[in-house]
Design a protein around this motif. Structure first.
Motif, PDB file in Angstrom:
ATOM      1  N   GLY A 272       0.857  -1.200  -0.124  1.00 28.66           N
ATOM      2  CA  GLY A 272       0.082   0.093   0.097  1.00 28.66           C
ATOM      3  C   GLY A 272       0.899   1.136   0.023  1.00 28.66           C
ATOM      4  O   GLY A 272       0.418   2.205   0.520  1.00 28.66           O
ATOM      5  N   LEU A 273       2.074   1.434  -0.499  1.00 28.95           N
ATOM      6  CA  LEU A 273       2.782   2.294  -0.725  1.00 28.95           C
ATOM      7  C   LEU A 273       2.863   2.772  -2.093  1.00 28.95           C
ATOM      8  O   LEU A 273       3.169   2.146  -3.031  1.00 28.95           O
ATOM      9  CB  LEU A 273       4.413   2.082  -0.201  1.00 28.95           C
ATOM     10  CG  LEU A 273       4.617   1.639   1.135  1.00 28.95           C
ATOM     11  CD1 LEU A 273       5.925   1.483   1.396  1.00 28.95           C
ATOM     12  CD2 LEU A 273       4.263   2.788   2.053  1.00 28.95           C
ATOM     13  N   VAL A 274       2.289   4.130  -2.302  1.00 27.66           N
ATOM     14  CA  VAL A 274       1.741   4.613  -3.750  1.00 27.66           C
ATOM     15  C   VAL A 274       3.030   4.556  -4.564  1.00 27.66           C
ATOM     16  O   VAL A 274       2.836   4.212  -5.731  1.00 27.66           O
ATOM     17  CB  VAL A 274       0.943   5.978  -3.437  1.00 27.66           C
ATOM     18  CG1 VAL A 274       0.700   6.457  -4.874  1.00 27.66           C
ATOM     19  CG2 VAL A 274      -0.298   5.571  -2.659  1.00 27.66           C
ATOM     20  N   ASN A 275       3.949   5.054  -3.939  1.00 26.22           N
ATOM     21  CA  ASN A 275       5.385   5.307  -5.239  1.00 26.22           C
ATOM     22  C   ASN A 275       5.669   3.935  -5.752  1.00 26.22           C
ATOM     23  O   ASN A 275       6.169   3.827  -6.543  1.00 26.22           O
ATOM     24  CB  ASN A 275       6.232   6.124  -4.425  1.00 26.22           C
ATOM     25  CG  ASN A 275       6.103   7.541  -4.223  1.00 26.22           C
ATOM     26  OD1 ASN A 275       5.219   8.096  -4.976  1.00 26.22           O
ATOM     27  ND2 ASN A 275       6.634   8.302  -3.354  1.00 26.22           N
ATOM     28  N   ASN A 276       5.529   2.930  -4.667  1.00 25.93           N
ATOM     29  CA  ASN A 276       5.871   1.726  -5.262  1.00 25.93           C
ATOM     30  C   ASN A 276       4.979   0.878  -6.171  1.00 25.93           C
ATOM     31  O   ASN A 276       5.330  -0.074  -6.864  1.00 25.93           O
ATOM     32  CB  ASN A 276       5.923   0.769  -3.967  1.00 25.93           C
ATOM     33  CG  ASN A 276       7.220   1.005  -3.148  1.00 25.93           C
ATOM     34  OD1 ASN A 276       7.924   2.057  -3.475  1.00 25.93           O
ATOM     35  ND2 ASN A 276       7.460  -0.017  -1.998  1.00 25.93           N
ATOM     36  N   ARG A 277       3.868   1.385  -6.779  1.00 20.58           N
ATOM     37  CA  ARG A 277       2.881   1.001  -7.362  1.00 20.58           C
ATOM     38  C   ARG A 277       2.612   1.658  -8.659  1.00 20.58           C
ATOM     39  O   ARG A 277       2.285   1.180  -9.671  1.00 20.58           O
ATOM     40  CB  ARG A 277       1.657   0.854  -6.531  1.00 20.58           C
ATOM     41  CG  ARG A 277       1.605  -0.040  -5.344  1.00 20.58           C
ATOM     42  CD  ARG A 277       0.341   0.253  -4.510  1.00 20.58           C
ATOM     43  NE  ARG A 277      -0.949   0.353  -4.949  1.00 20.58           N
ATOM     44  CZ  ARG A 277      -1.729  -0.731  -5.059  1.00 20.58           C
ATOM     45  NH1 ARG A 277      -1.338  -2.003  -4.576  1.00 20.58           N
ATOM     46  NH2 ARG A 277      -2.992  -0.761  -5.716  1.00 20.58           N
ATOM     47  N   ARG A 278       2.747   2.984  -8.366  1.00 21.13           N
ATOM     48  CA  ARG A 278       2.064   3.803  -9.590  1.00 21.13           C
ATOM     49  C   ARG A 278       2.752   3.744 -10.910  1.00 21.13           C
ATOM     50  O   ARG A 278       2.131   3.663 -11.946  1.00 21.13           O
ATOM     51  CB  ARG A 278       2.160   5.504  -9.026  1.00 21.13           C
ATOM     52  CG  ARG A 278       3.456   5.876  -8.768  1.00 21.13           C
ATOM     53  CD  ARG A 278       3.258   7.478  -8.749  1.00 21.13           C
ATOM     54  NE  ARG A 278       2.164   8.164  -8.315  1.00 21.13           N
ATOM     55  CZ  ARG A 278       2.051   8.856  -7.050  1.00 21.13           C
ATOM     56  NH1 ARG A 278       3.284   8.751  -6.355  1.00 21.13           N
ATOM     57  NH2 ARG A 278       1.113   9.231  -6.629  1.00 21.13           N
ATOM     58  N   ALA A 279       4.036   3.373 -11.057  1.00 22.87           N
ATOM     59  CA  ALA A 279       4.784   3.333 -12.252  1.00 22.87           C
ATOM     60  C   ALA A 279       4.499   1.898 -12.873  1.00 22.87           C
ATOM     61  O   ALA A 279       4.957   1.737 -14.226  1.00 22.87           O
ATOM     62  CB  ALA A 279       6.229   3.457 -12.272  1.00 22.87           C
ATOM     63  N   PHE A 280       3.919   0.903 -12.466  1.00 19.65           N
ATOM     64  CA  PHE A 280       4.009  -0.374 -12.853  1.00 19.65           C
ATOM     65  C   PHE A 280       2.561  -1.060 -12.976  1.00 19.65           C
ATOM     66  O   PHE A 280       2.195  -2.389 -13.018  1.00 19.65           O
ATOM     67  CB  PHE A 280       4.788  -1.423 -11.679  1.00 19.65           C
ATOM     68  CG  PHE A 280       5.998  -0.740 -11.050  1.00 19.65           C
ATOM     69  CD1 PHE A 280       7.005  -0.997 -12.440  1.00 19.65           C
ATOM     70  CD2 PHE A 280       6.153  -0.221 -10.123  1.00 19.65           C
ATOM     71  CE1 PHE A 280       8.409  -0.329 -11.790  1.00 19.65           C
ATOM     72  CE2 PHE A 280       7.537   0.513  -9.746  1.00 19.65           C
ATOM     73  CZ  PHE A 280       8.515   0.332 -10.513  1.00 19.65           C
ATOM     74  N   GLY A 281       1.472  -0.184 -13.382  1.00 16.94           N
ATOM     75  CA  GLY A 281       0.253  -0.806 -13.856  1.00 16.94           C
ATOM     76  C   GLY A 281      -0.660  -1.026 -12.682  1.00 16.94           C
ATOM     77  O   GLY A 281      -0.252  -0.543 -11.514  1.00 16.94           O
TER      78      GLY A 281
END
Length: 438
Positions: A156-165
């Motif tokens: 649930g860490l946004v920066n870890n998710r946003r670039a990967f779909g």
């Protein structure tokens, strides 16, 4: 961009502002016990166990010797349809440290791999039980579960998710437990927030229990800034999972091996999940390795569901690698011989008092501490989130102390061999920086 003769150019560094680092590099060149040595010859007190992982301190002779001996005897052996003695021995030792019943061990190479392995096992178990509609995975906001696609999907860490779909389909998230309005500067477990576990019941009502395979949480969320579970929260999650046939996974990549005063947070805090993920302190970080502990009945459901041949189509080339297993066995010996888990428990009150001594400091808006871990939350600079903590990180290093900055939170997790005088030194340096940094 500098030319290719630049010795720093080729390494694309993980979780790093590469341009900023390479413009002003800070390097570590050796380590021993509680200290690193920097490239410019300074001693750096390790306030973070490297990266939450060197729990017994650095370059322990026993672990180095075990790795060296094994490298000269058996550098590699496959564990696909073959075996070698070390991972069997290590698995038995680990099983003895786990909560009752979690005595089946699967080896990986990292925390990320442990999480993806646990998620796959949970889904396989549900299918083996005849519950093939249970494919949904539930994580939690502000959670870190590594960097595999499974881990970032339930994370649930946004920066870890946003670039990967969008990640894996069929995932959902509980609300996080951070509640500074009610729990700021709590000592130990926060008193408010157990009801946030009822988010799982809300998701059951929304999606149907027959669709949910597993829920995964960190007993204490580390990388997001040391979020300690409210009183009763983990017990409540356990009860809801039991009611609805949901597999409960604890991600203990940070909390296992003494960080909160026991072999696992599960055993220390009296809540037994169905699966535990581990890494980091497993080998004292000397060789990459992770592990997944699974309840025997879950393991048996998978094994017995297949009439013959391979039961679980999953694994890694380096699962149970000889050098990693040797390091793990040696690390467990050190932990046991020196009583390091008990030491963390005994030092907990002194550590907590030292952390809370910063309460009067400028910009400090919350302090959280348990076992030998602490989070010092700073007020963000207007329009520049994380800038203040980043400046603390650099200033602390330049002042001989390694800390961790995550968002606007300073995280501390020293090796379990830390002395009281070194605790005083850490928080003394931070107290100076609190008054110096605007």
């Amino acid at each position: 961009m500098k030319g290719e003769n630049d010795p720093l150019a080729s390494f694309w560094m993980p979780f790093t502002a590469n341009r900023a680092y390479k413009a002003q590099p800070r390097q570590l060149v050796s380590a021993s016990g509680m200290y690193y040595q920097s490239a410019d010859g300074r001693q750096i007190l390790d306030g973070t166990s490297g990266l939450w992982c060197s729990n017994a301190g650095h370059c322990r002779a026993e672990i180095v010797e075990a790795i060296t001996k094994t490298a000269a005897t058996l550098d590699y052996a496959p564990t696909f349809q073959l075996g070698h003695p070390l991972p069997f021995e290590l698995a038995q030792r680990l099983a003895a440290l786990m909560p009752d019943g979690l005595d089946r061990i699967f080896f990986t190479n990292s925390g990320s791999e442990s999480v993806d392995t646990a998620l796959k096992i949970a889904m396989n178990v549900q299918r083996a039980r005849g519950q093939g509609t249970r494919t949904r995975l539930i994580g939690r906001e502000r959670a870190y579960h590594g960097t595999g696609f499974g881990g970032i999907s339930v994370g649930g860490l946004v920066n870890n998710r946003r670039a990967f779909g969008g990640g894996l389909p069929g995932t959902d998230h509980l609300r996080h437990t951070h509640d500074p309005d009610r729990n700021a500067f709590s000592r130990g477990f926060p008193q408010h927030g157990a009801e946030l576990a009822d988010d799982l019941q809300r998701l059951v009502d929304l999606h149907g229990a027959e669709t949910i395979a597993a829920v995964i949480v960190e007993p204490m969320a580390g990388s997001t800034g040391v979020l300690i579970p409210p009183v009763g929260y983990l017990h409540r999650l356990r009860d809801i999972c039991d009611r609805h046939g949901i597999i409960l996974i604890f991600d203990e990549v940070i909390t296992a091996f003494g960080r909160v005063g026991g072999a696992t947070a599960a055993s220390e805090w009296g809540v037994t999940p169905d699966i535990i993920t581990m890494a980091k302190g497993l080998t004292n970080a000397a060789v990459p390795m992770g592990a997944v502990a699974v309840k025997r009945e879950l393991h048996d459901a998978v094994i017995e569901s297949v009439p013959g041949g391979i039961e679980l189509f999953h694994g890694y080339t380096y699962s149970g690698h000889p050098l990693a297993a040797a390091a793990g066995l040696a690390a467990l010996d050190v932990y046991e011989r020196e009583g390091l888990f008990e030491r963390a428990r005994e030092l907990g009150a002194y550590w907590e008092d030292a952390a809370h001594s910063l309460k009067v400091g400028r910009h400090v808006v919350d302090i959280r501490a348990i076992g030998l871990v602490a989070g010092i939350e700073l007020e963000p600079r207007p329009g520049a989130p994380a800038a203040r903590a980043t400046e603390f990180f650099h200033a602390a290093f330049d002042n001989g102390l390694l800390i961790r900055a995550t968002g606007d939170i300073i995280a501390l997790s020293p090796p379990l061999i830390v002395e009281k005088a070194q605790i005083d030194e850490m928080f003394g340096k931070l107290a100076e920086l609190v008054e110096r940094i605007d």
